[in-house]
Scaffold this motif. Sequence first.
Motif, PDB file in Angstrom:
ATOM      1  N   UNK A  53       0.853  -1.185   0.000  1.00 54.45           N
ATOM      2  CA  UNK A  53       0.000   0.000   0.000  1.00 54.45           C
ATOM      3  C   UNK A  53       0.888   1.234   0.000  1.00 54.45           C
ATOM      4  N   UNK A  54       0.312   2.340  -0.442  1.00 58.01           N
ATOM      5  CA  UNK A  54       0.994   3.635  -0.365  1.00 58.01           C
ATOM      6  C   UNK A  54       0.044   4.621   0.288  1.00 58.01           C
ATOM      7  N   UNK A  55       0.566   5.427   1.209  1.00 65.00           N
ATOM      8  CA  UNK A  55      -0.187   6.521   1.820  1.00 65.00           C
ATOM      9  C   UNK A  55       0.284   7.799   1.161  1.00 65.00           C
ATOM     10  N   UNK A  56      -0.643   8.558   0.591  1.00 59.42           N
ATOM     11  CA  UNK A  56      -0.267   9.770  -0.137  1.00 59.42           C
ATOM     12  C   UNK A  56      -1.303  10.861   0.078  1.00 59.42           C
ATOM     13  N   UNK A  57      -0.832  12.105   0.025  1.00 58.60           N
ATOM     14  CA  UNK A  57      -1.709  13.274   0.099  1.00 58.60           C
ATOM     15  C   UNK A  57      -0.944  14.463  -0.471  1.00 58.60           C
ATOM     16  N   UNK A  58      -1.660  15.420  -1.057  1.00 60.41           N
ATOM     17  CA  UNK A  58      -0.998  16.597  -1.614  1.00 60.41           C
ATOM     18  C   UNK A  58      -0.165  17.325  -0.553  1.00 60.41           C
ATOM     19  N   UNK A  59       1.067  17.654  -0.924  1.00 61.40           N
ATOM     20  CA  UNK A  59       1.939  18.420  -0.048  1.00 61.40           C
ATOM     21  C   UNK A  59       2.530  17.640   1.111  1.00 61.40           C
ATOM     22  N   UNK A  60       2.384  16.316   1.089  1.00 56.93           N
ATOM     23  CA  UNK A  60       2.885  15.491   2.185  1.00 56.93           C
ATOM     24  C   UNK A  60       3.793  14.388   1.656  1.00 56.93           C
ATOM     25  N   UNK A  61       4.619  13.865   2.554  1.00 53.91           N
ATOM     26  CA  UNK A  61       5.453  12.727   2.226  1.00 53.91           C
ATOM     27  C   UNK A  61       4.568  11.532   1.907  1.00 53.91           C
ATOM     28  N   UNK A  62       5.010  10.696   0.973  1.00 51.36           N
ATOM     29  CA  UNK A  62       4.315   9.467   0.616  1.00 51.36           C
ATOM     30  C   UNK A  62       5.095   8.294   1.194  1.00 51.36           C
ATOM     31  N   UNK A  63       4.387   7.354   1.796  1.00 52.18           N
ATOM     32  CA  UNK A  63       4.991   6.139   2.346  1.00 52.18           C
ATOM     33  C   UNK A  63       4.479   4.930   1.583  1.00 52.18           C
TER      34      UNK A  63
END
Length: 128
Positions: A62-72
């Motif tokens: 899985x990937x956690x992502x959001x605008x302007x934030x680090x992605x894991x």
Amino acid sequence: MTQDAATTIFVCVTCRGQDDAEARPGRDFYEALDERLKSGDSAPIRAVAVECLSICKRPTSVALAAPGKWTYVMTGLESAPHVEDIVTAAKQHALSQDGVPPWRDRPECFKRNVVSRTPPLGEAPREG
């Protein structure tokens, strides 16, 4: 929090199971996660099924992502023990200013299963 700040959980649904070539553990994870998110207490989080995160030897990813934030990107996840932890991790990601929640507060799979962390696009990475 604006809708633009929502965290998306991208779930790879194409990896095959190790013991059963027909099994799709990512698809199972996505369906369990989607059902969990329908409980209504997970805003501002959404799940999206994707066609490959290129970590095929270690499903589920899985990937956690959001605008302007680090992605894991995390891998090696299983539905039963990890769906709730990924929801918790996504909430922490959504509520943090830069997508980097405090280490001590993260669920164990968020501490141990991360295979990459990518800085926000168009922004300088924070000094560490």
